[in-house]
Write an enzyme that holds these catalytic residues in place. Structure first.
Site, PDB file in Angstrom:
ATOM      1  N   GLU A  46      38.568  39.876  35.953  1.00 40.89           N
ATOM      2  CA  GLU A  46      38.372  40.284  34.441  1.00 40.89           C
ATOM      3  C   GLU A  46      39.786  40.469  33.918  1.00 40.89           C
ATOM      4  O   GLU A  46      39.699  40.769  32.424  1.00 40.89           O
ATOM      5  CB  GLU A  46      37.577  41.231  34.428  1.00 40.89           C
ATOM      6  N   CYS A  54      37.330  43.360  44.004  1.00 40.37           N
ATOM      7  CA  CYS A  54      38.228  44.487  44.452  1.00 40.37           C
ATOM      8  C   CYS A  54      37.491  45.432  45.583  1.00 40.37           C
ATOM      9  O   CYS A  54      37.253  44.923  46.595  1.00 40.37           O
ATOM     10  CB  CYS A  54      38.701  45.353  43.344  1.00 40.37           C
ATOM     11  N   HIS A  76      41.464  41.613  40.255  1.00 37.03           N
ATOM     12  CA  HIS A  76      40.504  41.819  39.199  1.00 37.03           C
ATOM     13  C   HIS A  76      40.469  40.428  38.439  1.00 37.03           C
ATOM     14  O   HIS A  76      41.244  40.345  37.466  1.00 37.03           O
ATOM     15  CB  HIS A  76      40.965  43.078  38.307  1.00 37.03           C
TER      16      HIS A  76
END
Lengths: 256, 252
Positions: free
Chosen positions: A213, A78, A211
């Site tokens: 994750e 990001c 992202h």
């Protein structure tokens, strides 16, 4: 496998830690640039304003570049991806790491250049269906910034270790207002009115505008791919010296 | 193209999902972590855990619930219900929430929006607005819809965005629980007034209602709870339906 997760106070790192832990990585949070010595891989996460990256001063720049030179892979997530470039118009006085060329700009979905006939514009069956239905679908004129939500990663076809095993047009979770410039490091683009570089890769430098994750299986696979680069033969001295964590069938996997 | 998000809401009390859930294959139908896992497999885009207990003593149970749900979930997770201070928000974030949703506390103390945005980034701050049609405007209510604020929903959404909110979760008090469809005029009015995403909530009963809220309602995301309990494959079936209707969604 020790991953240095650089915490420069730009957002909450809980979910990144959790994803890395799920993939079996040991996480090191370096207090000072010298702490990077112990890492097999470096991740620069971050959300928010580019100004926040000012906390990564010249000493950090120098240390991270030195680790890269020593064969340690680097992933920017990001804001961290944006920081890999030379800078951003969001905070013009704050230099980026500059390992990738160009400057980040504000995402402008209404920009004429990318609005019509963009070569990257995906034409899906569902869009065709929309054309034949009478449902009014909001045009790109109503696209919002920040760009928040799930969007497709359109692979450019350049070789990518990060995207190994990931289907073209797989979706990932984004939340951002600025974008990195297109360069020969772009391995996937995403469309939000205009196309932008959503995954970048050059040598041991990797970046994701979204992202991983928070991007389900697709994101976890990319993080896993990144960790495999760190484990690959020839990567960082620690991985090369240690047989630990290497499996016999790891040889050359993902290398092109 | 940016997908329209489908968000499942888990109303949790004392560590259990309170609305009736009857999936086969769940050891404990009321267990939030099991339900979250199930929705994730089906392709839900995001989860919201709403604490409907909201008493001080139960807060710790809630943090445990959030931590358990977050543990194996790699999609965005928002937590709301009774978050009244930076400390409450911090507890939710530490437990694993990616976003916190604030409602009554934001109205009582709008500076909280800015404080949380500074601390965690705007992307982590959801301002929830409960509103109902009042004459020619939509009035904002707090305390689970019981207390009028005198605020107009469109104006309040604009102010929340200006103060640093990253998303608006807009619930229609008129439609909530009716399964008669989302409040399209209200959703469209708020969505068109702000540059941040608007999540529509309240009234979902059929797949067609979701089509309507993404087209006429101009919603960026739609949230529901009980509609996803109708059948085992409600989430994936809903997405296939939306895709067939030309609405961009994330498919498996």
């Amino acid at each position: 496998m020790i991953v240095a997760l650089i915490d420069y106070k730009a957002g909450n790192l809980t979910s990144v830690r959790k994803a890395l832990a799920a993939l079996g990585a040991e996480i090191l949070t370096p207090e000072a640039p010298a702490d990077l010595e112990g890492a097999d891989a470096i991740i620069v996460p971050g959300v928010g304003h580019f100004e926040a990256t000012a906390a990564l001063d010249a000493r950090w720049h120098q240390a991270i570049r030195a680790r890269l030179d020593a064969g340690v892979p680097l992933l920017g997530i990001c804001l961290g991806q944006q920081w890999l470039f030379e800078g951003s118009e969001e905070a013009p006085d704050v230099p980026g790491l500059g390992v990738l060329p160009g400057r980040c700009v504000k995402l402008d979905p209404s920009a004429d250049s990318g609005r019509a006939g963009s070569p990257n514009r995906p034409s899906t069956a569902s869009e065709d269906a929309a054309g034949s239905e009478t449902r009014p679908y909001p045009s790109s004129g109503t696209l919002k910034v920040p760009h928040v939500g799930w969007n497709a990663l359109k692979q450019t076809g350049r070789p990518s270790r990060l995207l190994a095993g990931i289907e073209d047009e797989a979706q990932a979770y984004f939340t951002h207002s600025y974008v990195a410039p297109d360069s020969d490091a772009t391995v996937a683009t995403t469309e939000h009115g205009v196309p932008f570089a959503s995954v970048v890769e050059r040598g041991l430098v990797f970046g994701a505008q979204f992202h991983p994750e928070k991007s389900g299986e697709t994101g976890l696979r990319m993080l896993k791919n990144f960790l495999e680069v760190a484990r690959a033969p020839g990567a960082g001295h620690r991985a090369a010296e240690s047989s630990e964590g290497r499996r016999p069938n790891d040889e050359g996997r993902g290398l092109r | 193209m940016l997908s329209k998000r489908i968000i499942a809401c888990l109303d949790v009390r004392d560590g259990q999902v309170v609305k009736g859930v009857n999936f086969e294959g769940l050891r404990n139908a009321g267990d939030p972590a099991e339900l979250a896992k199930r929705y994730n497999v089906e392709g839900i885009d995001e989860l919201v855990i709403l604490d409907v207990t909201a008493t001080l003593e139960k807060r710790r149970t809630m943090a445990r619930t959030v931590a358990t749900v977050a543990k194996e979930l790699f999609i965005p997770l928002a937590v709301g219900g009774g978050i009244a201070s930076e400390e409450d928000a911090a507890a939710a974030v530490e437990a694993g929430a990616d976003k916190v949703s604030i409602n009554s506390a934001a109205v009582a103390n709008p500076a909280l929006i800015t404080a949380l945005a500074r601390r965690y980034g705007s992307q982590a701050v959801v301002v929830a607005i409960d509103a109902t049609l009042e004459g020619d405007r939509f009035g904002v209510y707090v305390r689970s819809g019981s207390t009028p604020t005198g605020r107009d929903a469109v104006e309040w959404a604009r102010e929340a965005a200006d103060r640093g909110a990253g998303e608006i979760l807009l619930t229609s008090i008129d439609k909530d629980g009716t399964r008669s469809g989302f409040d399209l005029p209200m959703t469209a009015a708020v969505s068109q007034a702000v540059r941040i995403p608007v999540i529509a909530s309240g009234g979902a009963g059929t797949f067609g209602h979701f089509v309507d809220v993404f087209t006429e309602g101009c919603a960026d995301a739609a949230l529901a709870a009980s509609v996803f309990h109708f059948s085992e494959h409600a989430v994936s079936e809903l997405k296939a339906h939306l895709d067939a209707q030309g609405i961009p969604v994330r498919l498996r």
